[in-house]
Design a protein around this motif. Structure first.
Motif, short mmCIF file in Angstrom:
data_model
loop_
_atom_site.label_atom_id
_atom_site.label_comp_id
_atom_site.label_asym_id
_atom_site.label_seq_id
_atom_site.Cartn_x
_atom_site.Cartn_y
_atom_site.Cartn_z
N TYR A 114 0.83 -1.20 0.00
CA TYR A 114 0.00 0.00 0.00
C TYR A 114 0.87 1.25 0.00
N TRP A 115 1.82 1.32 0.94
CA TRP A 115 2.67 2.51 1.04
C TRP A 115 3.61 2.62 -0.15
N GLY A 116 4.06 1.49 -0.69
CA GLY A 116 4.92 1.52 -1.87
C GLY A 116 4.20 2.09 -3.08
N ALA A 117 2.94 1.67 -3.28
CA ALA A 117 2.14 2.21 -4.38
C ALA A 117 1.91 3.71 -4.20
N LEU A 118 1.65 4.10 -2.96
CA LEU A 118 1.46 5.52 -2.67
C LEU A 118 2.76 6.30 -2.91
N SER A 119 3.89 5.72 -2.55
CA SER A 119 5.19 6.36 -2.78
C SER A 119 5.44 6.56 -4.26
N PHE A 120 5.15 5.52 -5.04
CA PHE A 120 5.37 5.61 -6.48
C PHE A 120 4.49 6.69 -7.10
N SER A 121 3.22 6.73 -6.69
CA SER A 121 2.32 7.75 -7.25
C SER A 121 2.77 9.15 -6.85
N ARG A 122 3.30 9.31 -5.66
CA ARG A 122 3.80 10.62 -5.24
C ARG A 122 5.05 11.01 -6.01
N LEU A 123 5.89 10.05 -6.30
CA LEU A 123 7.08 10.34 -7.09
C LEU A 123 6.67 10.80 -8.49
N VAL A 124 5.72 10.11 -9.10
CA VAL A 124 5.24 10.51 -10.42
C VAL A 124 4.62 11.91 -10.35
N ALA A 125 3.82 12.17 -9.32
CA ALA A 125 3.20 13.49 -9.17
C ALA A 125 4.26 14.58 -8.99
N THR A 126 5.30 14.28 -8.24
CA THR A 126 6.38 15.25 -8.02
C THR A 126 7.09 15.58 -9.33
N LEU A 127 7.28 14.57 -10.17
CA LEU A 127 7.95 14.80 -11.44
C LEU A 127 7.06 15.50 -12.47
N LEU A 128 5.73 15.27 -12.38
CA LEU A 128 4.81 15.88 -13.35
C LEU A 128 4.36 17.29 -12.98
N THR A 129 4.39 17.63 -11.72
CA THR A 129 3.86 18.92 -11.26
C THR A 129 4.44 20.12 -12.00
N PRO A 130 5.73 20.20 -12.26
CA PRO A 130 6.25 21.40 -12.95
C PRO A 130 5.74 21.55 -14.39
N HIS A 131 5.21 20.48 -14.98
CA HIS A 131 4.81 20.51 -16.38
C HIS A 131 3.30 20.60 -16.59
N VAL A 132 2.54 20.73 -15.52
CA VAL A 132 1.08 20.76 -15.62
C VAL A 132 0.58 22.07 -15.02
N GLU A 133 -0.46 22.63 -15.63
CA GLU A 133 -1.07 23.83 -15.08
C GLU A 133 -1.63 23.50 -13.70
N HIS A 134 -1.36 24.32 -12.70
CA HIS A 134 -1.67 24.00 -11.31
C HIS A 134 -3.16 23.85 -11.05
N VAL A 135 -4.00 24.68 -11.66
CA VAL A 135 -5.44 24.55 -11.45
C VAL A 135 -5.93 23.22 -11.98
N ARG A 136 -5.46 22.84 -13.15
CA ARG A 136 -5.84 21.55 -13.75
C ARG A 136 -5.33 20.40 -12.90
N TYR A 137 -4.14 20.53 -12.37
CA TYR A 137 -3.54 19.50 -11.53
C TYR A 137 -4.38 19.25 -10.28
N ILE A 138 -4.83 20.32 -9.65
CA ILE A 138 -5.67 20.18 -8.47
C ILE A 138 -7.01 19.57 -8.83
N GLN A 139 -7.59 19.98 -9.96
CA GLN A 139 -8.86 19.41 -10.40
C GLN A 139 -8.74 17.91 -10.64
N LEU A 140 -7.65 17.47 -11.21
CA LEU A 140 -7.45 16.05 -11.46
C LEU A 140 -7.34 15.25 -10.16
N HIS A 141 -6.77 15.86 -9.14
CA HIS A 141 -6.60 15.16 -7.87
C HIS A 141 -7.90 15.10 -7.05
N LEU A 142 -8.79 16.03 -7.26
CA LEU A 142 -10.05 16.02 -6.52
C LEU A 142 -11.04 15.12 -7.22
#
Length: 142
Positions: A114-142
């Protein structure tokens, strides 16, 4: 980035406990040793808190900005979000042992997955965040 590091620790802790159980140690002893690894970080934070903190311009002028409301709402959201995340991470272990009738070692492995999958998804999110519009990024997460 910091959420990724948090989840790495949460991923490694159940693996450490399962290793300890495999080698005949008690689960309580394993968790005490794992939690003891937090002591140096807590001591470092205590040293930082005891030092005088720099003041911001709004504090020097005595004005309160609308930013404080955003900070409070964000803090409340993160409190609920992380609380649910940690509660599920703690419950999945007990659920696996009591309801699925698996061993404590296998339940610790399930928690690590469980925590490993969550870690991987956070790593991907950390790498993608600079390349995505922030409002859209928040909308996708909600």
């Amino acid at each position: 980035g910091f959420h990724f590091l948090f989840s790495i620790g949460a991923f490694l802790a159940p693996l450490f406990v399962s290793w300890s159980l495999d080698h005949g140690y008690d689960a309580t002893e394993a968790w005490l040793v794992a939690s003891g690894s937090f002591f140096p970080g807590c001591l470092g934070l205590l040293c930082l808190v005891c030092q005088e903190q720099p003041r911001s311009r709004s504090e020097e002028q005595g004005t309160h900005s609308s930013l404080s409301k955003i900070v409070l709402l964000t803090g409340a959201f993160l409190f609920a979000y992380v609380g649910l995340e940690v509660a599920f991470g703690g419950y999945v272990d007990a659920f696996a042992v009591k309801r699925l009738m698996v061993s404590e070692v296998d339940a610790a492995h399930l928690t690590a997955i469980y925590w490993g999958a969550l870690s991987f998804s956070r790593l991907v999110a950390t790498l993608l965040t600079p390349h995505v519009e922030h409002v859209r990024y928040i909308q996708l997460h909600l």
